[in-house]
Write a protein that holds these residues in place. Structure first.
Motif, PDB file in Angstrom:
ATOM      1  N   UNK A   1      41.777  28.109  39.797  1.00  0.00           N
ATOM      2  CA  UNK A   1      40.638  28.104  38.867  1.00  0.00           C
ATOM      3  C   UNK A   1      39.514  29.000  39.363  1.00  0.00           C
ATOM      4  N   UNK A   2      39.269  28.986  40.665  1.00  0.00           N
ATOM      5  CA  UNK A   2      38.224  29.845  41.214  1.00  0.00           C
ATOM      6  C   UNK A   2      38.590  31.317  41.062  1.00  0.00           C
ATOM      7  N   UNK A   3      39.866  31.630  41.147  1.00  0.00           N
ATOM      8  CA  UNK A   3      40.304  33.017  40.938  1.00  0.00           C
ATOM      9  C   UNK A   3      40.000  33.467  39.509  1.00  0.00           C
ATOM     10  N   UNK A   4      40.154  32.537  38.562  1.00  0.00           N
ATOM     11  CA  UNK A   4      39.841  32.856  37.159  1.00  0.00           C
ATOM     12  C   UNK A   4      38.331  33.011  36.972  1.00  0.00           C
ATOM     13  N   UNK A   5      37.573  32.149  37.639  1.00  0.00           N
ATOM     14  CA  UNK A   5      36.112  32.194  37.503  1.00  0.00           C
ATOM     15  C   UNK A   5      35.498  33.431  38.144  1.00  0.00           C
ATOM     16  N   UNK A   6      36.140  33.947  39.177  1.00  0.00           N
ATOM     17  CA  UNK A   6      35.575  35.085  39.912  1.00  0.00           C
ATOM     18  C   UNK A   6      36.581  36.234  39.978  1.00  0.00           C
ATOM     19  N   UNK A   7      36.927  36.834  38.845  1.00  0.00           N
ATOM     20  CA  UNK A   7      37.894  37.945  38.841  1.00  0.00           C
ATOM     21  C   UNK A   7      37.342  39.138  39.623  1.00  0.00           C
ATOM     22  N   UNK A   8      38.222  39.760  40.383  1.00  0.00           N
ATOM     23  CA  UNK A   8      37.810  40.910  41.170  1.00  0.00           C
ATOM     24  C   UNK A   8      37.130  40.544  42.475  1.00  0.00           C
ATOM     25  N   UNK A   9      36.884  39.229  42.679  1.00  0.00           N
ATOM     26  CA  UNK A   9      36.201  38.791  43.897  1.00  0.00           C
ATOM     27  C   UNK A   9      37.103  37.916  44.779  1.00  0.00           C
ATOM     28  N   UNK A  10      38.009  37.193  44.127  1.00  0.00           N
ATOM     29  CA  UNK A  10      38.840  36.238  44.867  1.00  0.00           C
ATOM     30  C   UNK A  10      40.292  36.369  44.425  1.00  0.00           C
ATOM     31  N   UNK A  11      41.204  36.272  45.389  1.00  0.00           N
ATOM     32  CA  UNK A  11      42.627  36.336  45.099  1.00  0.00           C
ATOM     33  C   UNK A  11      43.355  35.357  46.002  1.00  0.00           C
ATOM     34  N   UNK A  12      44.295  34.606  45.414  1.00  0.00           N
ATOM     35  CA  UNK A  12      44.980  33.563  46.153  1.00  0.00           C
ATOM     36  C   UNK A  12      46.491  33.793  46.173  1.00  0.00           C
ATOM     37  N   UNK A  13      47.134  33.225  47.162  1.00  0.00           N
ATOM     38  CA  UNK A  13      48.570  33.371  47.378  1.00  0.00           C
ATOM     39  C   UNK A  13      48.984  34.828  47.570  1.00  0.00           C
ATOM     40  N   UNK A  14      48.178  35.563  48.330  1.00  0.00           N
ATOM     41  CA  UNK A  14      48.554  36.914  48.728  1.00  0.00           C
ATOM     42  C   UNK A  14      49.734  36.794  49.693  1.00  0.00           C
ATOM     43  N   UNK A  15      50.783  37.622  49.517  1.00  0.00           N
ATOM     44  CA  UNK A  15      52.056  37.300  50.151  1.00  0.00           C
ATOM     45  C   UNK A  15      52.208  37.550  51.638  1.00  0.00           C
ATOM     46  N   UNK A  16      51.518  38.516  52.235  1.00  0.00           N
ATOM     47  CA  UNK A  16      51.878  38.926  53.577  1.00  0.00           C
ATOM     48  C   UNK A  16      50.721  38.832  54.553  1.00  0.00           C
ATOM     49  N   UNK A  17      50.861  37.954  55.561  1.00  0.00           N
ATOM     50  CA  UNK A  17      49.788  37.743  56.533  1.00  0.00           C
ATOM     51  C   UNK A  17      49.488  39.005  57.331  1.00  0.00           C
ATOM     52  N   UNK A  18      50.519  39.776  57.685  1.00  0.00           N
ATOM     53  CA  UNK A  18      50.301  40.995  58.472  1.00  0.00           C
ATOM     54  C   UNK A  18      49.375  41.964  57.733  1.00  0.00           C
ATOM     55  N   UNK A  19      49.623  42.142  56.449  1.00  0.00           N
ATOM     56  CA  UNK A  19      48.797  43.051  55.663  1.00  0.00           C
ATOM     57  C   UNK A  19      47.376  42.523  55.520  1.00  0.00           C
ATOM     58  N   UNK A  20      47.240  41.215  55.389  1.00  0.00           N
ATOM     59  CA  UNK A  20      45.901  40.626  55.275  1.00  0.00           C
ATOM     60  C   UNK A  20      45.112  40.872  56.556  1.00  0.00           C
ATOM     61  N   UNK A  21      45.720  40.610  57.709  1.00  0.00           N
ATOM     62  CA  UNK A  21      45.027  40.841  58.976  1.00  0.00           C
ATOM     63  C   UNK A  21      44.593  42.303  59.110  1.00  0.00           C
ATOM     64  N   UNK A  22      45.479  43.217  58.717  1.00  0.00           N
ATOM     65  CA  UNK A  22      45.196  44.638  58.901  1.00  0.00           C
ATOM     66  C   UNK A  22      44.090  45.144  57.980  1.00  0.00           C
TER      67      UNK A  22
END
Length: 541
Positions: free
Chosen positions: A371-392
């Motif tokens: 719901x927060x992802x819907x409320x804040x488009x372009x600001x929040x994203x959930x269930x991004x698939x790859x931890x390595x890419x997130x860290x980098x």
């Protein structure tokens, strides 16, 4: 659940070279052996392992008749068995699995013989059937278990095979080890993990290691009409009690709320805290195969993170390398503070920042985040698939845990140049130094039933304080401080509250095990992993 034992074994048999054949096919004959870990090796193997720790060590195969060449000599070091409900990368729900994945190879690198024993939850293709089975009495019934085996990075990995483990978890190892869903246990967990303990006690004996007095029988002191507190029993019966950080020791003995009503029991034998290390081969931005641009402490300031942000379209957010990116990676449950994050996010998302979340857990929290992802488009994203890419690509890691015995996520983040924003609890206190390698938000309320408004305020203030230094010289210096640390299981250099520690976790574990004064135990040698990282360490199911 984890147990470690150090003992002196005398092996009288061999399983020869490591192959996919079963142990019966390659001859369990009565021949005295040298062992590396708990794996039998010949003289040539041993010479190869001693020549150059950094070189790729190739195993020498036995002759066609399975007899070993070379003079038989006594091995050095200790014989160590780690027992755990999970072991990475085969089974893992969090940092516990990482510890049993990373610490044993470091102990094997010191020429100790090391094995791990854990359940076989899945059809692991790299673990083969030893054809060794034992009958165990569990309660009023007798059950038969088998042992599967693989040899990785100098460690014998044994997996206890029984339908209690396999049928419940098969295909869903990452999330179904302890229960059908987050927060719910399987009703027979006491039976399942009692079976694991019984099998682990038998493993060193039936896998051609002679029985000895240091492997005692199961803990059998039932109280009629009551459940056994297995943790209490384990503490009282142990020779040493360890946990995963010095500050967590202080919390455990501070009172009932943080000592889970065992604070008085814990004080009796005493307890030692040893901070976890991390697998720097798996989590290394200079060699990480999952990221598009490799970097290290000398090149991180050259805009590498901005380039990676631009290439990681899977994040699902508008790309702007000048907007700081905050990451949360963890289970979506109260201990990790995901409910606190949900309450705090609307209060700081208006700042110039973006946030990505990677985690699974309780459905209610998952729906709130969606719901927060819907409320804040372009600001929040959930269930991004790859931890390595997130860290980098991330600039900050948010860790709002109510309690955290050690935590590995902040170590991994610092390795990638992320600045941790952490709750002041457990190992987060020991590994993140305020204003030097990260930001502390203060201690949170450990009660999980409700969200404490003061904890929400601490998160908001902590995030805003971190964002205020983004892109400044102070921020760049903190990133350098993070990446300059050696956070491995070996030599350990990190900035704590007061001290710089240089003695690695594996060395501290070794000293603790030697203090048990088991007959024949000797210190290991200083060295790197016996077997270099390769495809052979990738668990398959």
């Amino acid at each position: 659940m984890a147990t470690v034992a150090a003992s002196r074994f005398v092996s009288t048999t061999s399983h020869g070279a490591e192959t996919k054949a079963n142990l019966g096919q390659i001859g369990w004959s009565n021949q005295p052996m040298i062992h590396n870990a708990l794996r039998s090796v010949n003289k040539l193997d041993r010479l190869q392992m001693r020549t150059n720790a950094k070189a790729a060590v190739k195993e020498a195969h036995p002759t066609a008749n399975h007899k070993l060449n070379g003079k038989i000599v006594c091995g050095t070091g200790m014989n160590i068995v780690f027992v755990g409900a999970e072991v990475g990368p085969w089974s893992k729900t969090g940092g516990f699995g990482d510890v049993l994945g990373g610490l044993p190879p470091e102990m094997a690198a010191k020429e100790h013989r090391v094995m791990t024993v854990s359940p076989r939850y899945d059809q692991y293709k790299d673990a083969w059937d030893t054809c060794v089975s034992v009958e165990l009495k569990v309660g009023d019934t007798t059950v038969t278990v088998r042992f599967f085996h693989c040899y990785k990075r100098g460690v014998d990995r044994f997996f206890v095979d029984h339908p209690m483990f396999l049928e419940k978890v098969w295909g869903k190892t990452g999330s179904k080890i302890y229960g059908p869903k987050a927060g719910t246990d399987y009703k027979d967990n006491q039976l399942r993990f009692s079976l694991l303990c019984l099998a682990a006690l038998e493993a060193p004996r039936v896998l051609n290691l002679n029985s000895n007095k240091y492997f005692l029988g199961p803990y059998e002191k039932p109280v009629k009409g009551r459940k056994i507190n297995l943790m209490k029993a384990g503490i009282l019966e142990s020779d040493r009690v360890l946990t995963v950080s010095p500050y967590y020791v202080q919390e455990l003995v501070s009172g009932e709320d943080k000592g889970v009503e065992l604070d008085v029991i814990i004080r009796k034998p005493g307890i030692t805290g040893i901070v976890n290390g991390m697998d720097v081969q798996k989590w290394n931005p200079s060699t990480d195969k999952y990221i598009s641009v490799k970097y290290d402490a000398t090149t991180v300031s050259n805009g590498c993170k901005g380039i990676i942000k631009g290439s990681s379209s899977s994040r699902g957010l508008p790309v702007d390398k000048y907007i700081p990116l905050i990451a949360f990676i963890g289970r979506l449950e109260e201990q990790k503070g995901s409910d606190i994050l949900v309450a705090a996010l609307p209060k700081f998302i208006g700042e110039n920042c973006q946030i990505v979340v990677l985690g699974t857990g309780k459905k209610a929290t998952d729906k709130q985040l969606e719901q927060l992802e819907i409320l804040y488009p372009g600001k929040a994203k959930f269930n991004v698939p790859l931890a390595h890419m997130i860290f980098a690509s991330a600039d900050y890691l948010l860790v709002p845990s109510r309690f955290e015995p050690c935590g590995l996520i902040q170590l991994q983040a610092m390795q990638y140049g992320n600045l941790p924003i952490v709750a002041s609890t457990g190992g987060l206190v020991d590994t993140v130094k305020e204003g030097f390698t990260g930001f502390h938000m203060g201690a949170f309320n450990v009660e999980c039933d409700t969200v404490d408004p003061s904890d929400v305020d601490k998160v908001v203030k902590g995030v805003k304080r971190a964002l205020a230094v983004y892109g400044t010289g102070a921020s760049r210096e903190m990133i350098q401080n993070c990446m300059a640390q050696d956070l491995s299981w070996g030599p350990f250099l990190y900035y704590s509250r007061l001290f710089i520690y240089s003695e690695g976790p594996s060395k501290l574990w070794e000293k603790m095990l030697l203090s048990l004064e088991v007959a024949g135990s000797e210190p290991g040698i200083e060295g790197e992993e016996i077997v270099p990282l390769a495809k052979e360490n990738i668990a398959t199911s």
